[in-house]
Structure formats: structure tokens, C-alpha cells
Scaffold this motif. Structure first.
Motif, short mmCIF file in Angstrom:
data_model
loop_
_atom_site.label_atom_id
_atom_site.label_comp_id
_atom_site.label_asym_id
_atom_site.label_seq_id
_atom_site.Cartn_x
_atom_site.Cartn_y
_atom_site.Cartn_z
N ILE A 100 0.87 -1.18 0.00
CA ILE A 100 0.00 0.00 0.00
C ILE A 100 0.90 1.22 0.00
O ILE A 100 1.88 1.28 0.74
N SER A 101 0.55 2.21 -0.84
CA SER A 101 1.42 3.37 -0.99
C SER A 101 0.62 4.68 -1.03
O SER A 101 0.10 5.05 -2.08
N PRO A 102 0.53 5.39 0.11
CA PRO A 102 -0.02 6.74 0.06
C PRO A 102 1.03 7.70 -0.49
O PRO A 102 2.21 7.54 -0.22
N ARG A 103 0.58 8.68 -1.29
CA ARG A 103 1.51 9.59 -1.97
C ARG A 103 0.96 11.02 -1.95
O ARG A 103 -0.24 11.23 -2.08
N ALA A 104 1.86 11.98 -1.79
CA ALA A 104 1.52 13.39 -1.88
C ALA A 104 2.35 14.01 -2.99
O ALA A 104 3.48 13.60 -3.24
N GLU A 105 1.78 15.00 -3.67
CA GLU A 105 2.50 15.65 -4.75
C GLU A 105 2.16 17.14 -4.81
O GLU A 105 1.10 17.56 -4.35
N VAL A 106 3.07 17.89 -5.37
CA VAL A 106 2.87 19.31 -5.66
C VAL A 106 3.39 19.53 -7.07
O VAL A 106 4.44 19.00 -7.44
N GLY A 107 2.64 20.29 -7.86
CA GLY A 107 3.07 20.49 -9.24
C GLY A 107 2.59 21.80 -9.82
O GLY A 107 1.93 22.60 -9.15
N TYR A 108 2.95 22.00 -11.07
CA TYR A 108 2.55 23.21 -11.79
C TYR A 108 1.86 22.79 -13.09
O TYR A 108 2.38 21.97 -13.85
N LEU A 109 0.68 23.38 -13.34
CA LEU A 109 -0.13 23.06 -14.51
C LEU A 109 -0.07 24.22 -15.49
O LEU A 109 -0.29 25.37 -15.12
N ILE A 110 0.25 23.90 -16.74
CA ILE A 110 0.30 24.90 -17.80
C ILE A 110 -0.77 24.52 -18.83
O ILE A 110 -0.75 23.41 -19.37
#
Length: 187
Positions: free
Chosen positions: A92-102
């Protein structure tokens, strides 16, 4: 004794979380055919670099989606996840992310965050994958709110090479269904 034990436990936890097994890094490439609600069609390409420690997994992902009828977009994100060994060989793998959308055209660009939960299990050379992801913009003006479910199956040729077939159901204001084919190389 407590003054020595707590820093030692902390150092061990950091060492285990960042330690690297053999061939821990990988490069993944995926192409997707998208069927948007309303008969529009599109394509998406994804490239990802992942570093796996024994517990902590980090990565960088680049996506580009394009269609004649839906706004083209590119996003780049950084992510971090933990991998938890569950009963019956499931990870089981919980994941967090931050990104930029163009986004091309009139749509606004901006920063987004995301959370996902995935589970996978090996069955010999096959790996079954199920995941759920939510992404949305930090700023309401971005108008980005996406929920996605993935079901996939990956065939591992050896400890370095695998191919996968994935199905995605996405709700991002416009519902879509996608089929993706992926290749992963452990380095």
C-alpha cells in the motif's frame, strides 16, 4: 539512556527511509488514448523518474495531454510516497505531490497539490495495480479539480524491464476514460 536512544532511533529511521536497494531508480514512459465525454478524443504522454528507498519513494513526473476539442495541458510535479507492506503480499502506498499546470489558450496556469493511494501485488511476473488520486489547485481561480481511478496490470520481463496496460476513469469537469501502455526500466 533516553537521551542517547531517541537520536539513535531517529537516525536509524532516516537511514532506512532513504537507503537504496539495488536498481532502486526507474524511468517510466506511458502513452494514453483518451475518450472524453461528448465524443472528443485525445492523447496523453507521461514520463516519470522515481527513486525508491526501502520505505520512502520520491519522483518527478511530466505529463502532456492534447486534443482538438479539449484544452491542451502540461504538468510537472514532484512527489513523495511511503510503501507499506500489508498482509498477503500487498503493498500500500499513500503519496503526496505538488506540481505546476500549464494550459494553452485562455485557461489559467497555476500550482496544484495531489494525494493518492495505490495498492499493488505481484503474482509471479505479473503485478496488479489499483489506485485512486485527487488533484486540485491551491488557488480556486485555477479551476483544477480532478479525481481519477486506475486499474492496471504490468508484466515484469526481468528485474529491470516491464510493460503495463492501464485503464483510467477521470472526473475533471469533463469525464474521460483512458487506456495507457507503459514501459518501465529499472536503473
Amino acid at each position: 539512556m533516553k537521551n542517547v536512544l531517541l537520536p539513535a532511533i531517529g537516525a536509524l529511521a532516516v537511514a532506512l527511509a532513504t537507503a537504496t536497494p539495488v536498481r532502486a531508480d526507474s524511468i517510466s514512459l506511458e502513452g494514453r488514448m483518451i475518450d472524453y465525454d461528448g465524443d472528443a478524443e485525445g492523447k496523453e504522454f507521461r514520463a516519470e523518474y522515481t527513486h525508491r528507498g526501502y520505505i520512502l519513494r520520491t519522483g518527478v513526473e511530466l505529463n502532456h495531454a492534447f486534443s482538438e476539442d479539449v484544452t491542451d495541458s502540461t504538468d510537472i510535479s514532484g512527489n513523495a510516497a511511503v510503501e507499506i507492506q500489508a498482509p498477503a503480499g500487498v503493498v500500500i502506498s499513500p503519496r503526496a505531490e505538488v506540481g505546476y499546470l500549464i494550459r494553452e489558450g485562455a485557461a489559467e496556469d497555476g500550482v496544484f497539490w495531489g494525494l493518492s493511494l495505490s495498492a499493488y501485488r505481484d503474482f509471479g511476473p505479473l503485478t496488479a495495480i489499483v489506485s485512486s488520486r485527487h488533484r486540485e489547485g491551491f488557488d480556486d481561480g485555477l479551476g483544477y479539480d480532478e479525481d481519477r481511478i486506475e486499474v492496471g496490470l504490468r508484466y515484469n520481463f526481468d528485474d529491470r524491464n516491464s510493460i503495463g496496460l492501464h485503464y483510467y476513469a477521470t472526473d475533471a469537469g469533463v469525464d474521460s476514460n483512458s487506456i495507457g501502455v507503459s514501459y518501465r526500466l529499472a536503473i
